[in-house]
Scaffold this active site. Structure first.
Site, PDB file in Angstrom:
ATOM      1  N   HIS A 167       0.812  -1.218   0.000  1.00 20.24           N
ATOM      2  CA  HIS A 167       0.000   0.000   0.000  1.00 20.24           C
ATOM      3  C   HIS A 167       0.848   1.272   0.000  1.00 20.24           C
ATOM      4  CE1 HIS A 167       0.480  -0.335   4.484  1.00 20.24           C
ATOM      5  NE2 HIS A 167       0.526   0.979   4.369  1.00 20.24           N
ATOM      6  N   ASP A 197       0.008  -7.846   1.780  1.00 18.62           N
ATOM      7  CA  ASP A 197       0.295  -6.423   1.615  1.00 18.62           C
ATOM      8  C   ASP A 197       1.796  -6.148   1.544  1.00 18.62           C
ATOM      9  OD1 ASP A 197      -0.254  -3.733   1.287  1.00 18.62           O
ATOM     10  OD2 ASP A 197      -0.259  -3.332   3.440  1.00 18.62           O
ATOM     11  N   SER A 276       5.008   2.009   7.858  1.00 21.90           N
ATOM     12  CA  SER A 276       4.696   0.857   7.021  1.00 21.90           C
ATOM     13  C   SER A 276       5.902   0.433   6.188  1.00 21.90           C
ATOM     14  CB  SER A 276       3.540   1.189   6.075  1.00 21.90           C
ATOM     15  OG  SER A 276       2.334   1.283   6.789  1.00 21.90           O
TER      16      SER A 276
END
Length: 324
Positions: A167, A197, A276
């Site tokens: 993402h 992800d 992230s």
């Protein structure tokens, strides 16, 4: 007839013994008792090695003197209370490095800043990233490249192979990575694991001394183990936060409900948008997971103490690396 007397009446002069010559007198002196066989053998041995025995005796005396000197100079024994006070004083004067600091020093050369860029008019979903852990900015109106997502990554192969979250780079027309030494390079996606992800990037140029992180199996990871998260929350960093493993094999549902990720590591080290893709590492600096998500029951994208990371076994498999 008259018998002759048996004894003469005249006193008889006793004969004086003849003088014994000196030489004969000496020879007539009784000799001393001879020593026993063992004693005689010992005397003969000492006599043959007299210098050797004297040297050994001197060495023994010298050793005894040195031992006495050391005993006299040795410090007195301290009581447990005195030892405790000295340890506390030493720690106050020079504190030990924390486990998080040691972990960061080990992995810092492998952490990168990942920037996803796009231009006005590019197609793509500009909605909030499903994991709510990547920082993003709105598009400009003049057609110049603008930031789509800011995240983190970790080098796993020293040829410029980097792990990050999907993402962070999804929908970006251009990806730029900044290495620990400040070197900036374009990068491209070479593989993805959408169900975890994850995205695998390859930088086009790399520093000469690029350092790849050490990865460690999560098989022996336990709740309560100390872990450290390193990344670029809101683009600031590299930033370090520490905590513990809160749980294993957790299931996380994205805020939009469109994706569920299983077998995740739950941790409480602070993580925010921008973390992230960064590494979750143990005290020895080995990567055990890729920071992916934070949980907040409200719509605020800030940390409340619950973070999730994809185990490194899953992430490494996405890069085509053999399992542990």
């Amino acid at each position: 007839m008259k018998k002759a007397p048996l004894y003469s009446r005249s006193p008889r002069r006793q004969a004086t013994p003849a003088a014994v010559p000196a030489a004969e007198a000496v020879t007539q002196v009784a000799p001393l008792a001879k020593p026993s066989g063992r004693f005689a053998a010992l005397r003969q041995r000492i006599k043959r090695h007299e210098r050797w025995f004297w040297g050994l005796a001197m060495l023994l005396l010298l050793g005894l003197a040195l031992f006495n000197n050391r005993a006299a100079l040795s410090p007195p024994a301290y009581t447990p209370k005195q030892i405790d006070a000295m340890v506390r004083q030493s720690l106050e004067e020079k504190p030990l490095s924390s486990n998080a600091s040691k972990a960061y020093q080990t992995v810092r050369g492998s952490v990168v800043r990942v920037l996803g860029l796009m231009t006005e008019g590019d197609e793509g979903d500009d909605s909030e990233p499903p994991r709510a852990a990547a920082a993003g900015k709105s598009k400009g109106g003049d057609g110049t490249p603008v930031e789509r997502g800011i995240g983190s990554g970790v080098v796993i192969i020293d040829n410029g192979t980097i792990l990050t979250n999907l993402h962070v780079v999804a929908g970006a027309r251009r990806i730029k990575v900044t290495f620990a030494d400040g070197h900036v390079s374009d990068a491209q996606i070479i593989n993805i694991q959408s169900h975890n992800d994850l995205a695998v990037l390859r930088a086009r140029s790399i520093p000469d001394d690029l350092q790849a992180a050490t990865m460690r199996s999560t098989a022996d990871l336990l709740p309560g183990d100390e872990v450290t998260a390193v990344g670029f929350p809101f683009g600031i960093g590299p930033s370090v936060s520490s905590g513990v493993v809160s749980g294993l094999k957790r299931e996380f549902n994205s805020p939009d409900g469109q994706q569920t990720i299983t077998n995740m590591i739950q941790f409480d080290a602070a993580a925010n948008p921008g973390n992230s893709g960064g590494p979750l590492v143990t005290n020895d600096g080995a990567v055990v997971g890729i920071v992916t998500a934070i949980l907040n029951p409200s719509r605020q994208r800030t940390f409340i103490g619950i973070g999730f990371a994809v185990p490194i076994e899953n992430a490494a498999a996405g890069a085509g690396m053999p399992p542990f």
